[in-house]
Enzyme design. Structure first.
Site, short mmCIF file in Angstrom:
data_model
loop_
_atom_site.label_atom_id
_atom_site.label_comp_id
_atom_site.label_asym_id
_atom_site.label_seq_id
_atom_site.Cartn_x
_atom_site.Cartn_y
_atom_site.Cartn_z
N ILE A 22 -41.09 -44.88 -32.06
CA ILE A 22 -39.90 -44.08 -31.79
C ILE A 22 -38.81 -45.04 -31.29
O ILE A 22 -38.93 -45.64 -30.23
CB ILE A 22 -40.22 -42.99 -30.74
CG1 ILE A 22 -41.29 -42.02 -31.29
CG2 ILE A 22 -38.96 -42.21 -30.38
CD1 ILE A 22 -40.94 -41.32 -32.59
N GLU B 82 -37.05 -34.68 -39.97
CA GLU B 82 -37.44 -33.52 -40.78
C GLU B 82 -38.81 -33.01 -40.38
O GLU B 82 -39.08 -31.80 -40.46
CB GLU B 82 -37.40 -33.89 -42.26
CG GLU B 82 -35.99 -34.24 -42.70
CD GLU B 82 -35.85 -34.49 -44.19
OE1 GLU B 82 -34.76 -34.26 -44.72
OE2 GLU B 82 -36.82 -34.93 -44.83
MO1 MOS Z 1 -32.19 -34.46 -46.35
S1 MOS Z 1 -32.42 -32.57 -47.09
O1 MOS Z 1 -32.77 -35.38 -47.71
O2 MOS Z 1 -30.56 -34.67 -45.99
#
Ligand code: MOS
Length: 753
Positions: free
Chosen positions: A626, A702
């Site tokens: 991180i 994500e």
């Molecule tokens: Mo992300 S949906 O690849 O900005």
């Protein structure tokens, strides 16, 4: 620098600056309003006229006739750009529909004109004077109907270039193993269309100097954008400069140039003046891209002791002709063990606006289905959902056992989360806990997102004052790129953070990975690492120091013989410059690189109204080093917040007659607000992944979203006993299954959740 063997010890491992939870270096600029966004370059471009976009009022068909004369003569109007007068336009590689429609219309609110005027009000008023005669054609807007049609015809959707739509991916013999399985489930789940709903709208300011275009625009991927603008306008790429230093959120909606950029350029050319264009909020949902809705069928078969023997995940999604499917089955190829597997994605042709990437494309909606299915399977087996997942861990790619995961501490995420969240106190029986009118439940889900890597370049300068300047076309979409890049350069060159200036988002700078697919932080800092390695060599040469064993620390350089010099002395005779690109070799093929986590959620559901309040959330993430725990945590809690939206609120509602998203503004497209967000905690496992880059980091932005929706849906089921497989889980879908309301007048008092 080529990265094709796992990283060994390097200067980043010192962790004097990298790995520290430092404040954003761009924070003060933003909190004082001094960071200029794409629509705000008033100082650089004081004379910009304003462009207003007119969107098509039909979803499919043709413009029979268009009268722009009244608009052209309206007060303050400088130009009206349409497909008829704009000259021949190309199409960007990243765009499915054309960005200036006409005469053919491909989707609702496709731009059909730009009115340029001295003021926004004049441009907007004039746009209302444009008379358009449409020839409406019938379109397909209903995914479920399209799927039924394809099922009946025995067709499996259409094939497309970028994936395997309709072509099953098989390991072993799923059908046989599923039939033979002792315990099995077979359920179908639905996720709706989602809008990115970022704070800053798509916006651009365009200036032509002769045949050279400068475009200040809000864009995640500078080099893709530059190429697509050049291709669309038919000008050489060298003549296009894109500048995007600050971006007010993107979530994938700004991966590609959109109508604002292309029309600002066309408008500026027509008006012979700089032009700025912002897409009005009500235009964004239909004019730009969105996350496509999915229908997903998941079948799981297992032994009585909970070992998966068969797993199938099929997904149906829609897009415009030439588009791509939502890759919702990706994680199911990798997340759980099981000898017999089937995944397939079907693409249905729809005439809704263009579907494309939104935060964690594929895994975000895919995990919303798979992780409810895992909960249902655990229930069918009479197993704890955490334990069921632990039993089906795999350390290798289930389709290619010779391919190990570079790092996979999934079980540790599950166990750590369960322990920290108090999972042991959860009753196995749904609907068992009640506090007044609130039914209280706990749910969990896995988090999984692949770690992608993308080549990334940077340039680093050292001046006589010892100032380090980093330049790369990397973008910061609110994620913290400025800060982690500064930390990387400071660590590599042994200077304090304050000695580093970071310049981003300009196509004049070396081409970076950009911000997409959660590859940005790891890839872009790796590019900065490569450039800094090169600069270290230049510095040592200049100082006449031996390279072996040299140490850069506290603004000084010391070599193995104990010679010492101030870093800035190396640049005393002139600025030193080094540029390099980090090229990723095949390590992402040798190893399966993924990020892992676990989400835990507690909800209260009102026993009478079905209102759901999320009470507590915890995410445990294992995603390599991180780089900055503060910015990384912000990414994850932001993603958890977005996950509440996808579980409980977010849905683009389709008008099936006219073919458009009805709730196309922030008044009706609901996203979580502060009052919806409870106690949130994030734990990062302490790990490094030497196979992912010299930084040993991986993506996390994500990952934080993947699984959240299912964890909430599972918690709602645990609270109420009602299983909803159709997102968002709104109260109308819960009411029928809730306990009967008491007699009127004997309602328990409302209490806060
Ligand atoms: Mo992300 S949906 O690849 O900005």
């Amino acid at each position: 620098m080529k990265f094709d063997t796992p990283a060994t010890q390097n200067p980043i491992d010192q962790l004097k600056v990298v790995g520290q939870g430092l404040d954003r270096i761009d924070g003060p600029l933003k909190t004082t309003g001094k960071a200029p966004y794409a629509y705000e370059h008033h100082d650089t471009v004081p004379d910009a006229a304003v462009g207003y976009v007119l969107g098509a009022a039909i979803a499919k068909g043709r413009i029979g006739a268009m009268d722009i004369e009244a608009a052209r003569r309206a007060p303050g109007v400088l130009a009206v750009v349409t497909a008829q007068n704009a000259g021949k336009l190309g199409k960007g590689k990243m765009n499915t529909a054309t960005l200036l429609g006409g005469p053919d219309i491909q989707h609702y609110h496709q731009a059909i004109a730009l009115v340029v005027a001295d003021t926004l009000e004049q441009a907007r008023a004039a746009s209302r004077l444009i008379r358009v005669q449409y020839e409406r054609a019938a379109g397909a807007f209903d995914l479920a109907a399209a799927k039924r049609g394809a099922d009946n015809a025995g067709k499996k959707g259409r094939d497309h270039a970028g994936g395997n739509a309709g072509k099953p991916d098989r390991v072993g013999d799923f059908e046989r193993a599923y039939v033979a399985a002792a315990v099995k489930i077979d359920h179908t789940y639905r996720t709706p269309d989602h809008s990115h709903a970022m704070m800053e709208p798509h916006a651009s300011t365009a200036v032509w100097e002769g045949d050279a275009l400068t475009l200040w625009t809000s864009n995640q991927m500078i080099d893709w954008g530059r190429s697509d603008v050049a291709k669309t306008l038919g000008v050489p790429k060298e003549k296009v400069r894109l500048v995007s230093p600050y971006i007010g959120g993107g979530f994938g909606g700004k991966l590609f140039v959109r109508a604002d950029a292309v029309l600002a350029a066309l408008g500026a050319r027509a008006a012979r003046r700089p032009v700025k264009v912002a897409l009005p909020r009500p235009l964004i949902a239909n004019n730009t891209t969105h996350r496509p809705a999915t229908i997903q069928r998941v079948r799981i078969g297992a032994t009585r002791d909970g070992k998966i023997t068969a797993i199938a995940h099929e997904s149906w999604s829609g897009d415009l002709p030439g588009g791509k499917p939502e890759e919702a089955v990706q994680q199911t190829r990798l997340l759980y063990a099981g000898a017999n597997r089937l995944t397939v994605q079907h693409l249905m042709e729809l005439d809704l606006p263009e579907g494309n990437a939104m935060r964690a494309p594929g895994e975000a909606p895919g995990m919303m289905a798979l992780e409810i299915a895992m909960d249902e399977m655990a229930e069918a087996l009479g197993l704890d959902p955490v334990e069921f997942r632990v039993r089906n861990d795999t350390q290798v790619d289930p389709a290619a056992p010779e391919r190990p995961f570079s790092q996979r501490r999934f079980i540790e995420c599950l166990r750590t989360g369960a322990q920290r969240f108090g999972w042991a106190e959860r009753s196995a029986r749904p609907g068992a806990r009640r506090e007044g009118r609130w039914l209280v439940g706990m749910g969990m889900a896995a988090a999984f997102r692949n770690n992608l890597v993308t080549d990334s370049a940077a340039r680093v300068r050292l001046d006589a004052a010892g100032q380090v300047i980093v330049e790369t076309d990397m973008t910061d979409i609110g994620t913290g790129s400025y800060t982690i890049i500064a930390q990387t350069a400071a660590e590599m060159l042994g200077v304090p953070l304050a000695k580093v200036i970071v310049r981003l988002g300009d196509s004049d700078f070396p081409v970076s990975a950009g911000s997409g697919g959660q590859w940005g932080a790891n890839s872009a800092t790796a590019g900065v690492y490569a450039a800094c390695q090169k600069l270290r060599t230049v510095v040592l040469e200049r100082l006449g120091f031996a390279a072996e064993g040299a140490v850069f620390a506290e603004g000084s350089v010391t070599d193995a013989d104990g010679r010492k010099a101030l870093l800035r002395q190396a640049a005393a005779d002139g600025e030193l410059v080094a540029e390099d690109v980090l090229e990723f070799g095949g390590l992402d093929k040798t190893f399966q690189q993924s990020t892992f986590g676990a989400h835990f959620v507690e909800v209260g559901v009102d026993a009478y109204t079905g209102e759901t309040r999320v009470r507590r959330m915890l995410a445990v993430c294992a995603s390599g080093r991180i780089l900055n725990p503060k910015t990384a945590r912000s990414q994850v809690i932001g993603a958890m917040t977005m996950g509440i939206g996808s579980a409980l609120m977010e849905e683009l509602a389709i008008d099936q007659r006219a073919g458009f998203f009805v709730n196309h503004d922030l008044a009706s497209y609901e996203v979580p607000v502060h009052a919806d967000i409870p106690w949130q905690e994030v734990i990062f496992l302490d790990e490094t992944d030497p196979a992912s880059s010299p930084m040993k980091a991986k993506g996390v932005g994500e990952l934080g979203l993947c699984g959240v929706g299912a964890a909430i849906a599972n918690a709602i089921h645990h609270a109420t006993g009602v299983r909803v497989r159709d997102y968002p889980v709104t109260l109308d879908k819960l009411l029928a299954g809730l306990p009967q309301p008491p007699v009127a007048g004997r309602f328990p008092p409302a209490a806060s959740p």
